[in-house]
Write a protein that holds these residues in place. Structure first.
Motif, short mmCIF file in Angstrom:
data_model
loop_
_atom_site.label_atom_id
_atom_site.label_comp_id
_atom_site.label_asym_id
_atom_site.label_seq_id
_atom_site.Cartn_x
_atom_site.Cartn_y
_atom_site.Cartn_z
N CYS A 74 -58.04 -8.08 27.25
CA CYS A 74 -58.18 -9.68 28.19
C CYS A 74 -58.05 -9.21 29.35
CB CYS A 74 -56.76 -9.94 27.92
SG CYS A 74 -55.79 -10.24 26.76
N ALA A 86 -45.00 -8.89 30.56
CA ALA A 86 -44.41 -9.38 30.27
C ALA A 86 -42.79 -9.03 29.25
CB ALA A 86 -44.23 -11.31 31.00
N GLY A 87 -43.57 -10.06 28.17
CA GLY A 87 -43.40 -10.19 26.46
C GLY A 87 -42.57 -8.47 26.81
N VAL A 126 -54.05 -14.49 32.43
CA VAL A 126 -52.67 -14.88 32.11
C VAL A 126 -52.48 -13.92 31.08
CG1 VAL A 126 -51.26 -17.18 31.83
CG2 VAL A 126 -52.62 -17.44 33.24
N ALA A 127 -52.95 -14.42 29.42
CA ALA A 127 -52.78 -14.27 28.49
C ALA A 127 -52.11 -12.70 28.86
CB ALA A 127 -54.00 -14.18 27.44
N SER A 139 -51.20 -10.95 31.10
CA SER A 139 -49.81 -10.63 31.99
C SER A 139 -48.43 -11.03 31.14
CB SER A 139 -49.81 -11.88 33.37
OG SER A 139 -50.82 -11.83 34.18
N PHE A 140 -49.00 -12.34 30.10
CA PHE A 140 -47.65 -12.72 29.26
C PHE A 140 -47.63 -11.44 28.51
CE2 PHE A 140 -48.46 -17.01 29.98
CZ PHE A 140 -46.90 -17.00 30.13
#
Length: 287
Positions: A278, A135-136, A128-129, A131-132
């Protein structure tokens, strides 16, 4: 060599082949309509897949395999190629490649839902990190970003993850190249007529780069790459081997820079490095 190592090696070869897909698609949509490119690449690969199945006299799938094979076809034969082709009309391949950083998470989620895999909680934290980070990065872009192009790419990641997980699950029983071949053959009755319907009125303005790219996405991206990829996922685990997709942006960015002369910003490279770190951490907790 153990099964897990074989899985990682086959998965790596699949990723290496897939890395050329977005740059090749970018070249192809310069001269081809995205709809024609999608159906034509599937039709070409479908004819070849059918010939392989007949030559090696492969047993037909049972009734319970038909719906899962249509799911594979929806995800990787039609959905991902069409959505990425549409996206690449609005964004560069270098920008689109960053979305590949979401594929491991998408594949892992569907691996849990469809493949009954159970990664440890730490796996999800690092996935998830990553993926963030993706997205960011997309949200703060203002040059190459496009809301329409980004939406198409996000949708492509979802359907691709579904197709990868479903295909890997079937590969354990049907075989790796057999799964993608049957998915292509099942889609052929629709793809072949549509490829003739969407054929360009004139081929005089179609350049060699677009023709070469059509050949690449038809043979390598649509068929050969899946032979290695599904074998790798089946041998090494969907969630674990799926993390190799984070190498794809590096190879893809290199190709975009070398072949398309697209600008690769330091920030883009930095995000890719951070995402790979990550996922490297997540891989330790995939099982």
């Amino acid at each position: 060599m153990n099964k897990a190592t074989n899985g990682w090696m086959n998965g790596f070869l699949g990723v290496l082949i897939f890395s050329g897909s977005l740059p090749a698609t970018r070249l192809a949509v310069a001269d081809f309509d995205p709809l024609f490119l999608t159906v034509c690449r599937a039709a070409i690969a479908g004819v070849l897949a059918g010939a392989l199945l007949l030559t090696f006299r492969q047993q037909r799938p049972v009734r319970n395999d038909i719906v899962p094979l249509f799911v594979v076809a929806f995800g990787v034969v039609v959905g991902f190629p069409l959505l990425t082709a549409l996206a690449l009309q609005y964004v560069t391949s270098a920008h689109a490649i960053i979305f590949i950083g979401l594929l491991p998470l998408s594949t892992a989620i569907f691996g849990v839902l469809r493949g009954s895999e159970r990664p440890r909680p730490a796996f999800w934290i690092f996935s998830v990190a990553g993926s963030f980070l993706v997205a960011g990065f997309v949200l703060i872009q203002d040059g190459d970003s496009s809301p329409i192009g980004d939406a198409f790419m996000l949708a492509s990641i979802v359907v691709c993850g579904l197709g990868y997980a479903e295909g890997a699950r079937l590969s354990r029983r049907l075989g790796n190249w057999q799964v993608i071949s049957w998915a292509l053959v099942l889609s052929l009755p629709l793809m072949l007529p549509l490829s003739f319907y969407f054929t360009p009125d004139s081929w005089a303005d179609i350049g060699d780069p677009a023709l070469f790219s059509l050949a690449y996405v038809s043979l390598f991206s649509m068929l050969i790459g899946f032979v290695f990829w599904y074998r790798g996922l089946a041998q090494g685990g969907i969630a674990a081997v799926g993390q190799l997709q984070l190498l794809q942006p590096f190879f893809g960015l290199l190709l975009a820079s070398m072949i398309l002369n697209e600008k690769v910003s330091p920030a883009l490279v930095a995000v890719n490095i951070a995402v790979v770190l990550c996922v490297a951490a997540a891989r330790r907790f995939a099982r």
